[in-house]
Design a protein around this motif. Structure first.
Motif, PDB file in Angstrom:
ATOM      1  N   ASP A  18      -1.896   4.380   1.656  1.00  0.00           N
ATOM      2  CA  ASP A  18      -3.141   3.637   1.927  1.00  0.00           C
ATOM      3  C   ASP A  18      -3.862   3.203   0.657  1.00  0.00           C
ATOM      4  O   ASP A  18      -4.988   2.696   0.735  1.00  0.00           O
ATOM      5  CB  ASP A  18      -4.096   4.461   2.805  1.00  0.00           C
ATOM      6  CG  ASP A  18      -3.489   4.784   4.160  1.00  0.00           C
ATOM      7  OD1 ASP A  18      -2.735   3.945   4.683  1.00  0.00           O
ATOM      8  OD2 ASP A  18      -3.757   5.885   4.681  1.00  0.00           O
ATOM      9  N   GLN A  19      -3.240   3.365  -0.505  1.00  0.00           N
ATOM     10  CA  GLN A  19      -3.836   2.897  -1.758  1.00  0.00           C
ATOM     11  C   GLN A  19      -3.153   1.607  -2.182  1.00  0.00           C
ATOM     12  O   GLN A  19      -1.924   1.557  -2.291  1.00  0.00           O
ATOM     13  CB  GLN A  19      -3.690   3.952  -2.859  1.00  0.00           C
ATOM     14  CG  GLN A  19      -4.422   5.252  -2.578  1.00  0.00           C
ATOM     15  CD  GLN A  19      -5.918   5.039  -2.426  1.00  0.00           C
ATOM     16  OE1 GLN A  19      -6.546   4.322  -3.202  1.00  0.00           O
ATOM     17  NE2 GLN A  19      -6.503   5.665  -1.409  1.00  0.00           N
ATOM     18  N   PRO A  20      -3.918   0.522  -2.421  1.00  0.00           N
ATOM     19  CA  PRO A  20      -3.287  -0.757  -2.799  1.00  0.00           C
ATOM     20  C   PRO A  20      -2.597  -0.660  -4.157  1.00  0.00           C
ATOM     21  O   PRO A  20      -3.086   0.004  -5.078  1.00  0.00           O
ATOM     22  CB  PRO A  20      -4.467  -1.734  -2.829  1.00  0.00           C
ATOM     23  CG  PRO A  20      -5.680  -0.876  -3.042  1.00  0.00           C
ATOM     24  CD  PRO A  20      -5.391   0.432  -2.373  1.00  0.00           C
ATOM     25  N   ARG A  30       3.196   0.602   3.329  1.00  0.00           N
ATOM     26  CA  ARG A  30       2.864  -0.515   4.219  1.00  0.00           C
ATOM     27  C   ARG A  30       2.807  -1.786   3.390  1.00  0.00           C
ATOM     28  O   ARG A  30       2.191  -1.811   2.322  1.00  0.00           O
ATOM     29  CB  ARG A  30       1.522  -0.261   4.923  1.00  0.00           C
ATOM     30  CG  ARG A  30       1.153  -1.337   5.949  1.00  0.00           C
ATOM     31  CD  ARG A  30      -0.013  -0.872   6.814  1.00  0.00           C
ATOM     32  NE  ARG A  30      -1.202  -0.606   6.009  1.00  0.00           N
ATOM     33  CZ  ARG A  30      -2.141  -1.513   5.744  1.00  0.00           C
ATOM     34  NH1 ARG A  30      -2.031  -2.742   6.225  1.00  0.00           N
ATOM     35  NH2 ARG A  30      -3.185  -1.192   5.009  1.00  0.00           N
ATOM     36  N   TYR A  64       0.855  -1.186   0.000  1.00  0.00           N
ATOM     37  CA  TYR A  64       0.000   0.000   0.000  1.00  0.00           C
ATOM     38  C   TYR A  64       0.891   1.237   0.000  1.00  0.00           C
ATOM     39  O   TYR A  64       1.834   1.338   0.793  1.00  0.00           O
ATOM     40  CB  TYR A  64      -0.909   0.021   1.231  1.00  0.00           C
ATOM     41  CG  TYR A  64      -1.795  -1.194   1.347  1.00  0.00           C
ATOM     42  CD1 TYR A  64      -3.095  -1.193   0.859  1.00  0.00           C
ATOM     43  CD2 TYR A  64      -1.323  -2.363   1.948  1.00  0.00           C
ATOM     44  CE1 TYR A  64      -3.903  -2.311   0.961  1.00  0.00           C
ATOM     45  CE2 TYR A  64      -2.120  -3.485   2.055  1.00  0.00           C
ATOM     46  CZ  TYR A  64      -3.409  -3.453   1.557  1.00  0.00           C
ATOM     47  OH  TYR A  64      -4.207  -4.567   1.656  1.00  0.00           O
TER      48      TYR A  64
END
Length: 394
Positions: free
Chosen positions: A227-229, A249, A224
């Motif tokens: 927070d965007q896959p 992440r 990520y």
């Protein structure tokens, strides 16, 4: 049975076969006739509208006829409509194309009527050539992949960049955009016979970049960015980003989550080294608890040992007659308690050594270079044996 004649020779074929043959051969012919009839109908409608001075409707009908059945004569009539509507550049291009198509038809069929169309189209194009507005869109030499230019929302082919192109008089909108560039848009006004040039600026957006480099990619890995896959084909490419704070992440089943964050400046390029650690490591508090208990047990044993030694010395200094059985029993009890305390301290000390090898003391800095070693030790106890399973990762 039916009788079918081919080149004067009678050939007997079944009725059903003859029917299928006629249907198959006739379908194309019917379609051709249908298209031809529809094209003729559109052409006649266009001619009536043209005669009535309704050039917009005439142009639409001529275009429909041309789509159904291409013809240089129909394109010539389209050009006439465009010229009367003030679309000088469109008319000029249509006349020229009608001349080229008529020359091709003349060569293929040798029909003289196409020669008349060719000559008329050349004369008409030459007559209005000086009135055709031309626009040159100049694009900088170095533009990123994905850069595009459009005129009135119609993409301008790369081959037409920097070339004077024919365009109808009036207001037009020129736009350009590309990855990490500010969109450019301007309005221009073209007059008959005028020539204009638009130089497109390149306005870069402040950009940083991040690339993820994986030591391993276990099954089920997910990454990520802010927070965007990230899709599978985006896991290892370099990502252009706005300047500022960004986060990475990475997760995988059976592994502890990996996290990274940093402030990125304009032009900064970061490579994040993703190293996943197996989850389930010993908590640090467990090591500290066992080690502290071992130290306390050792201290208790040492205290008992000192006390026993002091009592034994005192008894040895007394005359034999004054020595008490009760004191000797107390000394023996203290020696036993000391042995137990030291035994507990030893066992807990060994346990703390094992836990020290299995505890994850700190997260490795993603930017840290060099070899990495991890040692894991797991006690194994069964009804028949006891041992230590040790594994190492380099």
């Amino acid at each position: 049975m039916g009788l079918f004649h081919l080149s004067g020779l009678p050939i007997h074929v079944p009725i059903w076969a003859l029917t299928v043959l006629l249907l198959l051969c006739g379908s194309d012919a019917i379609a051709a006739v249908s298209n031809g009839d529809a094209a003729d109908a559109q052409y006649r409608t266009a001619a009536k509208e043209f005669a009535a001075g309704r050039y917009e409707k005439a142009l639409a009908a001529f275009e429909a006829s041309l789509e159904l059945e291409p013809s240089p004569n129909t394109r010539f009539r389209m050009a006439q409509c465009q010229l009367l509507l003030g679309k000088v550049a469109s008319a000029y291009l249509s006349f020229r194309r009608a001349a080229e198509e008529a020359a091709g038809r003349l060569k293929a069929t040798n029909e003289k009527r196409f020669e008349l169309t060719r000559k008329a189209a050349i004369i008409e194009a030459a007559a209005i050539e000086a009135k055709v507005p031309r626009l040159t869109v100049a694009v900088p030499a170095q533009v990123p992949d994905g850069y595009s230019v459009s005129i009135d929302d119609v993409p301008l082919p790369r081959a037409a960049w920097g070339v004077a192109i024919e365009i109808d008089p009036g207001s037009h909108r020129v736009a350009a955009e590309g990855p990490r560039l500010r969109r450019y848009q301007s309005s221009i006004e073209l007059r008959a016979g005028g020539q204009q040039r638009v130089d497109l600026p390149i306005q870069r957006i402040a950009t940083a970049s991040v690339a993820l480099l994986y030591r391993s990619k276990p099954t089920g890995l997910a990454a990520y960015l802010d927070d965007q896959p990230l899709a599978f084909d985006q896991l290892e490419i370099r990502h252009d980003l706005d300047v500022g704070h960004h986060r990475v992440r990475v997760t995988a089943p059976g592994y502890a989550p990996f996290a990274w964050s940093a402030e990125l400046a304009d032009g900064e390029q970061r490579t994040v080294h993703v190293r996943l650690s197996l989850s389930g490591g010993t908590p640090r508090w467990a090591f500290y608890t066992v080690a502290a208990t071992a130290a306390v047990a050792a201290a208790v044993g040492a205290g008992i040992a000192i006390q026993s030694q002091t009592a034994s010395t005192a008894e040895q200094e007394k005359p034999i007659r004054e020595r008490e059985e009760k004191a000797r029993d107390a000394i023996r009890d203290n020696v036993g308690a000391m042995s137990v305390a030291f035994g507990i301290a030893g066992a807990l000390g060994l346990t703390s050594v094992i836990l020290g090898a299995t505890t994850r003391w700190r997260e490795r800095d993603p930017a840290e270079k060099g070899p990495r070693m991890a040692l894991r030790a797991i006690p194994l106890v069964t009804p028949t044996q006891a041992g230590l399973h040790i594994s190492a990762e380099f």
